[in-house]
Scaffold this motif. Structure first.
Motif, short mmCIF file in Angstrom:
data_model
loop_
_atom_site.label_atom_id
_atom_site.label_comp_id
_atom_site.label_asym_id
_atom_site.label_seq_id
_atom_site.Cartn_x
_atom_site.Cartn_y
_atom_site.Cartn_z
N ILE A 106 -1.08 -2.47 -7.02
CA ILE A 106 -1.45 -2.80 -5.63
C ILE A 106 -1.08 -1.65 -4.71
O ILE A 106 -1.82 -1.33 -3.77
CB ILE A 106 -0.77 -4.12 -5.19
N LEU A 107 0.03 -1.00 -4.95
CA LEU A 107 0.45 0.14 -4.13
C LEU A 107 -0.57 1.27 -4.23
O LEU A 107 -1.01 1.81 -3.21
CB LEU A 107 1.83 0.63 -4.58
N GLN A 108 -0.97 1.60 -5.44
CA GLN A 108 -1.91 2.71 -5.64
C GLN A 108 -3.27 2.41 -5.02
O GLN A 108 -3.88 3.28 -4.40
CB GLN A 108 -2.08 3.00 -7.13
N ARG A 112 -4.83 4.62 -2.08
CA ARG A 112 -6.07 5.35 -2.38
C ARG A 112 -7.16 5.00 -1.36
O ARG A 112 -7.87 5.88 -0.87
CB ARG A 112 -6.53 5.01 -3.79
N ARG A 113 -7.27 3.73 -1.03
CA ARG A 113 -8.27 3.31 -0.05
C ARG A 113 -7.98 3.92 1.31
O ARG A 113 -8.89 4.39 2.00
CB ARG A 113 -8.27 1.78 0.04
N PHE A 114 -6.71 3.94 1.72
CA PHE A 114 -6.37 4.48 3.03
C PHE A 114 -6.64 5.97 3.08
O PHE A 114 -7.16 6.49 4.08
CB PHE A 114 -4.89 4.21 3.33
N ARG A 115 -6.30 6.69 2.01
CA ARG A 115 -6.54 8.15 2.00
C ARG A 115 -8.02 8.48 2.08
O ARG A 115 -8.39 9.51 2.64
CB ARG A 115 -5.93 8.75 0.73
N VAL A 121 -3.92 11.86 7.23
CA VAL A 121 -2.65 11.20 7.47
C VAL A 121 -1.77 11.38 6.23
O VAL A 121 -2.21 11.13 5.11
CB VAL A 121 -2.84 9.70 7.76
N GLN A 122 -0.55 11.81 6.43
CA GLN A 122 0.38 12.03 5.33
C GLN A 122 1.05 10.71 4.94
O GLN A 122 1.64 10.03 5.78
CB GLN A 122 1.44 13.05 5.72
N LEU A 123 0.96 10.35 3.66
CA LEU A 123 1.61 9.15 3.15
C LEU A 123 2.80 9.58 2.29
O LEU A 123 2.66 10.35 1.35
CB LEU A 123 0.64 8.32 2.31
N GLN A 124 3.96 9.06 2.65
CA GLN A 124 5.18 9.35 1.88
C GLN A 124 5.68 8.04 1.30
O GLN A 124 6.07 7.13 2.04
CB GLN A 124 6.24 9.97 2.79
N ALA A 125 5.66 7.91 -0.01
CA ALA A 125 6.03 6.66 -0.67
C ALA A 125 7.25 6.87 -1.56
O ALA A 125 7.28 7.82 -2.36
CB ALA A 125 4.87 6.12 -1.49
N LEU A 285 -4.31 -3.55 5.41
CA LEU A 285 -3.56 -4.48 4.57
C LEU A 285 -3.85 -5.93 4.93
O LEU A 285 -4.07 -6.78 4.07
CB LEU A 285 -2.06 -4.21 4.69
N VAL A 286 -3.88 -6.20 6.24
CA VAL A 286 -4.10 -7.59 6.70
C VAL A 286 -5.51 -8.06 6.35
O VAL A 286 -5.74 -9.24 6.10
CB VAL A 286 -3.85 -7.68 8.21
N ALA A 287 -6.46 -7.12 6.30
CA ALA A 287 -7.84 -7.50 5.94
C ALA A 287 -8.01 -7.76 4.46
O ALA A 287 -9.03 -8.34 4.04
CB ALA A 287 -8.80 -6.40 6.39
N ALA A 288 -7.05 -7.35 3.65
CA ALA A 288 -7.16 -7.50 2.19
C ALA A 288 -6.85 -8.93 1.78
O ALA A 288 -5.85 -9.52 2.19
CB ALA A 288 -6.21 -6.54 1.49
N LEU A 289 -7.73 -9.50 0.97
CA LEU A 289 -7.50 -10.84 0.42
C LEU A 289 -6.56 -10.74 -0.76
O LEU A 289 -6.60 -9.76 -1.53
CB LEU A 289 -8.82 -11.48 -0.01
N PRO A 290 -5.69 -11.72 -0.97
CA PRO A 290 -4.77 -11.68 -2.12
C PRO A 290 -5.54 -11.59 -3.43
O PRO A 290 -6.55 -12.28 -3.63
CB PRO A 290 -4.00 -13.01 -2.01
#
Length: 291
Positions: A106-108, A112-115, A121-125, A285-290
């Motif tokens: 789920i993290l990946q 990936r979708r956001f990038r 935008v720099q993502l630091q995880a 994230l909020v738009a994503a269905l479980p």
């Protein structure tokens, strides 16, 4: 001296004609003349060589023109960066996650979708202890947390469920129940338990089997938990996503008999978030269905 003075001088230097430069700037030629005189007084240098028929740059004027253009370019770049940052097109987002969020994918998928949509935008995880994540997010050290519910959250945080899993039982390959189709909770009463960060599954097994689980280790990290299972230290109740992503020697996974015990992966974030880039990720994230 103000930025407009740079623009006035560059226009005159490029046109080498006061009337044309004034028309380009949208001001009167007499006003432009006064502005150029102000620049020269401020610099205490002659920048333009003027005659009745021509306008030329002095040596000082040529050097000043180079720097004035560079300053205007930097200003325009700063304005552009500010506008893009205001739209959330630039920035940095700090993400904290528990190991199972990465194991579940789920993290990946979310990163990936956001990038794809916001490539600059720099993502630091970074993986974080689950118990610390709510505080890190609330205090602003982490922008978005990926956690496994249930867990206590500060009032200033919101939560959105992204994925639902089931708990299963991880057993040493030599365990007496390793060949069973499913494991009944009561059958684990005499076993030692190795507990991951989210102990909901362990507690539910104890509740169903009507016994208090005998916990011999609580390393938290799922890889460490399963390593200890492989070393026959005990059994573990873990999310079923690890059954296909963490295949270790001498570890077998079995479903829990009876009604499934569900586990939820969720994103947590601040209710009052103000950073545009972070708000863009929250909207995604909020738009994503479980799953």
């Amino acid at each position: 001296m103000e930025l407009r003075h740079f623009r006035y001088f560059v226009a005159v230097a490029e046109e080498l004609h006061f009337a044309r430069a004034a028309e380009r700037l949208g001001i009167a030629p007499s006003t432009l003349t006064v502005q150029i005189q102000e620049i020269e007084r401020a610099l205490q240098a002659r920048l333009l060589q003027r005659t009745k028929r021509s306008v030329g740059l002095t040596a000082a004027g040529e050097l000043f023109l180079e720097q004035a253009r560079a300053s205007l370019l930097r200003f325009d770049q700063a304005v552009g960066v500010g506008r893009r940052a205001g739209r959330g097109e630039l920035g940095r987002i700090v993400i904290g996650y528990v190991g199972s969020a990465a194991l579940a994918g789920i993290l990946q998928r979310q990163m990936r979708r956001f990038r794809t949509e916001w490539p600059d935008v720099q993502l630091q995880a970074n993986e974080q202890p689950m118990g610390r994540l709510p505080g890190l997010v609330a205090e602003g050290h982490v922008d978005i947390g990926f956690v496994r519910l249930p867990m206590a959250l500060p009032d200033e945080l919101r939560v959105h469920v992204l994925q639902r899993n089931r708990f299963c039982i991880a057993l040493p390959a030599s365990h007496r129940l390793a060949g069973a189709a499913a494991v009944d909770a009561q059958a684990l009463e005499d076993d030692d338990f190795v507990v991951p960060e989210q102990d909901l599954g362990t507690r539910e097994v104890g509740r169903r089997g009507r016994f208090e689980p005998r916990i011999v280790s609580a390393p938290g990290n799922l890889l460490t938990v399963l390593t200890e299972v492989s070393l026959r230290k005990g059994v573990a109740v873990v999310p079923d996503v690890v059954a296909t992503t963490l295949v270790l020697p001498d570890v077998v996974y079995k479903p829990l008999a009876g009604e499934p015990v569900t586990s939820e992966l969720a994103a947590i974030f601040r209710r009052s978030e103000g950073a545009p880039a972070v708000k863009n990720l929250i909207r995604q994230l909020v738009a994503a269905l479980p799953e």
